[in-house]
Design a protein around this motif. Structure first.
Motif, short mmCIF file in Angstrom:
data_model
loop_
_atom_site.label_atom_id
_atom_site.label_comp_id
_atom_site.label_asym_id
_atom_site.label_seq_id
_atom_site.Cartn_x
_atom_site.Cartn_y
_atom_site.Cartn_z
N PRO A 8 0.82 -1.22 0.00
CA PRO A 8 0.00 0.00 0.00
C PRO A 8 0.85 1.27 0.00
CG PRO A 8 -0.88 -1.58 1.56
CD PRO A 8 0.43 -2.13 1.08
N SER A 9 1.98 1.23 0.70
CA SER A 9 2.85 2.41 0.73
C SER A 9 3.38 2.74 -0.66
CB SER A 9 4.02 2.19 1.70
OG SER A 9 3.54 2.09 3.02
N LEU A 50 -5.64 17.27 -3.55
CA LEU A 50 -6.23 16.58 -2.40
C LEU A 50 -5.92 15.08 -2.41
CD1 LEU A 50 -9.69 18.40 -2.22
CD2 LEU A 50 -7.69 18.73 -0.73
N VAL A 51 -5.93 14.46 -3.58
CA VAL A 51 -5.56 13.05 -3.67
C VAL A 51 -4.12 12.87 -3.20
CG1 VAL A 51 -5.09 11.13 -5.27
CG2 VAL A 51 -7.23 12.41 -5.45
N ALA A 52 -3.22 13.72 -3.68
CA ALA A 52 -1.82 13.62 -3.26
C ALA A 52 -1.68 13.82 -1.76
CB ALA A 52 -0.96 14.64 -4.02
N GLY A 58 -1.77 8.83 4.18
CA GLY A 58 -1.70 7.38 4.26
C GLY A 58 -0.29 6.86 4.46
N LEU A 59 0.69 7.55 3.91
CA LEU A 59 2.09 7.15 4.11
C LEU A 59 2.56 7.43 5.53
CD1 LEU A 59 3.57 8.38 0.72
CD2 LEU A 59 3.37 6.00 1.49
N VAL A 69 -9.75 4.73 6.37
CA VAL A 69 -9.98 6.18 6.24
C VAL A 69 -9.38 6.70 4.94
CG1 VAL A 69 -9.46 8.44 7.23
CG2 VAL A 69 -10.17 6.56 8.72
N VAL A 70 -8.12 6.37 4.68
CA VAL A 70 -7.46 6.83 3.47
C VAL A 70 -8.14 6.25 2.23
CG1 VAL A 70 -5.29 6.75 2.16
CG2 VAL A 70 -5.26 7.30 4.59
N GLY A 71 -8.49 4.97 2.28
CA GLY A 71 -9.20 4.36 1.16
C GLY A 71 -10.54 5.03 0.91
N GLY A 72 -11.27 5.32 1.98
CA GLY A 72 -12.56 5.99 1.83
C GLY A 72 -12.43 7.39 1.27
#
Length: 166
Positions: A8-9, A50-52, A58-59, A69-72
């Motif tokens: 994921p990272s 915002l995505v970045a 998430g990192l 949370v990050v996935g949502g």
């Protein structure tokens, strides 16, 4: 390399860098090739920022809850971005003016066009901004990157569900 072996990272880092590169490409198109953005283009830039930012979150924040949370958040941003790109191509591009559209109100309401005019100021109508790059509408490149963002979001959400035993 199989998709299941990509961490994921690594996905989050690659997505963050790709979104920043997309913003860089949009700015190069604007400032070096005179492809001026419309409000919907500018809104998509904001969504890529915002995505970045969510990817960086998430990192920095790891664990079961962070995947969810990050996935949502990424899923919401991906769907919003895809909707903006599709709206820009199929609806706004046929309009002579983008003034007072949702995109215009969001950008001006956040005052991004005042604080960062070189990045977030719309300088063309939607019809003027409807250009092709290598035979594809510019908005479709954005659409593809938002779809990839959605796939990363799904991967994080599935990983979070598996870790929880669901």
């Amino acid at each position: 390399m199989k998709a299941s072996t990509v961490s994921p990272s690594a996905l989050l880092a690659a997505l963050a860098l790709t979104c920043l590169a997309a913003i860089g490409a949009a700015l190069a198109s604007q400032h070096y090739f005179d492809m001026q953005p419309c409000p919907w283009c500018v809104l998509q830039r904001l969504l890529f920022v915002l995505v970045a930012a969510v990817c960086v979150l998430g990192l920095l924040w790891r664990g079961l809850m962070s995947n969810r949370v990050v996935g949502g958040l990424l899923a919401l941003l991906a769907v919003s971005g895809m909707a903006a790109a599709l709206w820009q191509h199929f609806v706004a591009a046929a309009s002579a003016s983008c003034n007072l559209t949702l995109a215009d109100r969001i950008i001006s309401g956040l005052k991004l066009d005042s604080f960062f005019p070189e990045i977030f100021q719309a300088r063309a109508s939607c019809a003027e901004a409807a250009v092709n790059l290598l035979g594809l509408p510019y908005a479709f490149y954005s659409l593809a990157l938002f779809a990839i963002s959605g796939l990363v979001a799904a991967r994080l959400l599935v990983r979070g569900a598996r870790a929880n035993g669901a």
